[in-house]
Design a protein around this motif. Structure first.
Motif, mmCIF file in Angstrom:
data_model
loop_
_atom_site.group_PDB
_atom_site.id
_atom_site.type_symbol
_atom_site.label_atom_id
_atom_site.label_comp_id
_atom_site.label_asym_id
_atom_site.label_seq_id
_atom_site.Cartn_x
_atom_site.Cartn_y
_atom_site.Cartn_z
ATOM 1 N N LEU A 84 0.824 -1.209 0.000
ATOM 2 C CA LEU A 84 0.000 0.000 0.000
ATOM 3 C C LEU A 84 0.860 1.262 0.000
ATOM 4 C CD1 LEU A 84 -2.756 -1.023 2.602
ATOM 5 C CD2 LEU A 84 -3.086 -0.679 0.138
ATOM 6 N N ALA A 85 2.021 1.174 0.651
ATOM 7 C CA ALA A 85 2.884 2.351 0.772
ATOM 8 C C ALA A 85 3.412 2.834 -0.568
ATOM 9 C CB ALA A 85 4.047 2.048 1.712
ATOM 10 N N SER A 86 3.521 1.951 -1.537
ATOM 11 C CA SER A 86 4.102 2.339 -2.827
ATOM 12 C C SER A 86 3.298 3.425 -3.529
ATOM 13 C CB SER A 86 4.220 1.110 -3.742
ATOM 14 O OG SER A 86 2.924 0.599 -4.057
ATOM 15 N N HIS A 87 1.979 3.455 -3.298
ATOM 16 C CA HIS A 87 1.166 4.462 -3.982
ATOM 17 C C HIS A 87 0.341 5.327 -3.028
ATOM 18 C CE1 HIS A 87 -1.329 0.827 -3.576
ATOM 19 N NE2 HIS A 87 -2.383 1.635 -3.547
ATOM 20 N N ARG A 88 0.461 5.101 -1.711
ATOM 21 C CA ARG A 88 -0.296 5.916 -0.768
ATOM 22 C C ARG A 88 0.586 6.738 0.167
ATOM 23 N NH1 ARG A 88 -5.517 5.617 -0.623
ATOM 24 N NH2 ARG A 88 -6.612 4.007 -1.810
ATOM 25 N N ALA A 89 1.814 6.328 0.359
ATOM 26 C CA ALA A 89 2.719 7.082 1.240
ATOM 27 C C ALA A 89 3.222 8.341 0.537
ATOM 28 C CB ALA A 89 3.896 6.210 1.652
ATOM 29 N N ASP A 91 5.909 10.161 2.342
ATOM 30 C CA ASP A 91 7.251 10.327 2.896
ATOM 31 C C ASP A 91 8.218 9.382 2.194
ATOM 32 O OD1 ASP A 91 8.692 11.506 5.558
ATOM 33 O OD2 ASP A 91 9.440 9.490 5.104
ATOM 34 N N PRO A 92 9.314 9.893 1.619
ATOM 35 C CA PRO A 92 10.270 9.039 0.896
ATOM 36 C C PRO A 92 10.862 7.926 1.760
ATOM 37 C CG PRO A 92 10.682 11.354 0.425
ATOM 38 C CD PRO A 92 9.689 11.316 1.542
ATOM 39 N N GLU A 93 11.138 8.239 3.018
ATOM 40 C CA GLU A 93 11.732 7.235 3.902
ATOM 41 C C GLU A 93 10.730 6.120 4.209
ATOM 42 O OE1 GLU A 93 14.484 7.072 7.962
ATOM 43 O OE2 GLU A 93 13.521 8.948 7.345
ATOM 44 N N VAL A 94 9.469 6.477 4.335
ATOM 45 C CA VAL A 94 8.436 5.474 4.552
ATOM 46 C C VAL A 94 8.356 4.549 3.337
ATOM 47 C CG1 VAL A 94 5.942 5.083 4.765
ATOM 48 C CG2 VAL A 94 7.049 6.824 6.171
ATOM 49 N N LYS A 95 8.386 5.129 2.151
ATOM 50 C CA LYS A 95 8.323 4.329 0.925
ATOM 51 C C LYS A 95 9.520 3.385 0.804
ATOM 52 C CE LYS A 95 5.510 7.226 -2.113
ATOM 53 N NZ LYS A 95 5.398 7.806 -3.455
ATOM 54 N N GLN A 96 10.703 3.899 1.098
ATOM 55 C CA GLN A 96 11.915 3.086 0.987
ATOM 56 C C GLN A 96 11.905 1.930 1.988
ATOM 57 O OE1 GLN A 96 15.136 5.859 1.469
ATOM 58 N NE2 GLN A 96 14.679 6.954 -0.449
ATOM 59 N N LEU A 97 11.519 2.228 3.229
ATOM 60 C CA LEU A 97 11.490 1.192 4.256
ATOM 61 C C LEU A 97 10.420 0.151 3.937
ATOM 62 C CD1 LEU A 97 12.422 -0.003 6.901
ATOM 63 C CD2 LEU A 97 10.919 1.612 8.108
ATOM 64 N N ALA A 99 9.343 -0.740 0.993
ATOM 65 C CA ALA A 99 9.830 -1.571 -0.116
ATOM 66 C C ALA A 99 10.824 -2.616 0.386
ATOM 67 C CB ALA A 99 10.473 -0.693 -1.182
ATOM 68 N N ARG A 100 11.664 -2.234 1.338
ATOM 69 C CA ARG A 100 12.638 -3.168 1.899
ATOM 70 C C ARG A 100 11.934 -4.269 2.703
ATOM 71 N NH1 ARG A 100 15.754 0.333 4.611
ATOM 72 N NH2 ARG A 100 15.594 -0.461 6.737
ATOM 73 N N ILE A 101 10.945 -3.869 3.485
ATOM 74 C CA ILE A 101 10.183 -4.838 4.272
ATOM 75 C C ILE A 101 9.497 -5.840 3.346
ATOM 76 C CG2 ILE A 101 8.134 -5.110 5.730
ATOM 77 C CD1 ILE A 101 8.941 -2.440 7.094
ATOM 78 N N GLU A 102 8.891 -5.341 2.273
ATOM 79 C CA GLU A 102 8.198 -6.212 1.325
ATOM 80 C C GLU A 102 9.152 -7.246 0.727
ATOM 81 O OE1 GLU A 102 5.871 -5.935 -2.994
ATOM 82 O OE2 GLU A 102 6.290 -4.107 -1.869
ATOM 83 N N LYS A 103 10.314 -6.812 0.296
ATOM 84 C CA LYS A 103 11.264 -7.715 -0.350
ATOM 85 C C LYS A 103 11.782 -8.777 0.613
ATOM 86 C CE LYS A 103 15.603 -7.777 -2.957
ATOM 87 N NZ LYS A 103 16.699 -6.954 -3.542
ATOM 88 N N GLU A 104 12.218 -8.363 1.792
ATOM 89 C CA GLU A 104 12.825 -9.321 2.721
ATOM 90 C C GLU A 104 11.782 -10.307 3.250
ATOM 91 O OE1 GLU A 104 12.661 -6.642 6.837
ATOM 92 O OE2 GLU A 104 14.399 -6.539 5.511
ATOM 93 N N GLN A 105 10.555 -9.842 3.470
ATOM 94 C CA GLN A 105 9.556 -10.741 4.023
ATOM 95 C C GLN A 105 8.998 -11.692 2.963
ATOM 96 O OE1 GLN A 105 6.864 -9.498 6.999
ATOM 97 N NE2 GLN A 105 8.240 -8.004 7.895
#
Length: 208
Positions: A84-89, A91-97, A99-105
């Motif tokens: 959801l953060a990819s198109h609703r966030a 804050d750049p840092e929120v988006k980056q974090l 994306a990282r959470i999505e990939k690792e999980q």
């Protein structure tokens, strides 16, 4: 050979066999025979050392299965939140974090599916484990999906903090109660990764 010498020889051989059995020097066949009654899927099913590099160990217990099934569902919810953060966030840092959470999980989720398959255990479906620590309710998820921009950023960070704390709690339980080496290693990895992300989330929360 006299009768007395035959008796002495028999006694000595019996003593030697008993000594060997007590010292753990029995054959593999003897070990397997003693363990024929061990239930499949318990921590004593097979010695841990039988796992080969790159292959899941067959040794597991109920705590391993519970952890893996619940954590898989827990991760699936976090991935949904992160997407959801990819198109609703905003804050750049929120988006980056996120994306990282999505990939690792997603990577960890595949590991958990592989473990469950190797143990002959079912992959969970949503609704199987409603009591997961830190998990979001359906109402929580609806609120997040409806938020946008800065409102989304604040709600996402708040919810993900609770979500990470729950995952860390579950992983610590697996470290204490689990038997499977791969599952315990995954729990350790989750603790290390999510404790680091928790600090990032708290820093973002404090500045939003």
């Amino acid at each position: 050979m006299s009768n007395n010498r035959k008796v002495s020889f028999t006694i000595a051989a019996s003593a030697l066999a008993l000594s060997t059995a007590c010292s753990g020097g029995g054959s593999t066949a003897e070990y397997e025979a003693m363990n024929e009654s061990t239930p499949t899927g318990t921590a004593t099913e097979m010695p841990t050392g039988t796992a080969t590099a790159g292959h899941p160990s067959p040794t597991f217990d109920a705590a391993d299965v519970k952890f893996t099934q619940k954590m898989l569902l827990h991760h699936q919810q976090a991935i949904e939140m992160a997407k959801l953060a990819s198109h609703r966030a905003s804050d750049p840092e929120v988006k980056q974090l996120a994306a990282r959470i999505e990939k690792e999980q997603e990577q960890q989720s595949q590991t958990m599916k592989d473990l469950l398959s190797s143990w002959g255990q079912p992959t969970p479906t949503p609704g199987m484990a409603p009591d997961m620590p830190g998990s979001m309710s359906e109402e929580d998820m609806r609120k997040l999906a409806a938020a946008q921009g800065k409102d989304f950023d604040k709600l996402f960070v708040q919810q993900m903090i609770a979500h990470h704390r729950g995952a860390i709690e579950m992983a610590r339980t697996e470290e204490a109660d689990g038997a499977n080496p791969q599952a315990k290693d995954l729990a350790k990895q989750i603790i290390t990764t999510q404790e680091g992300e928790l600090k990032e989330l708290e820093q973002i929360r404090d500045r939003l």
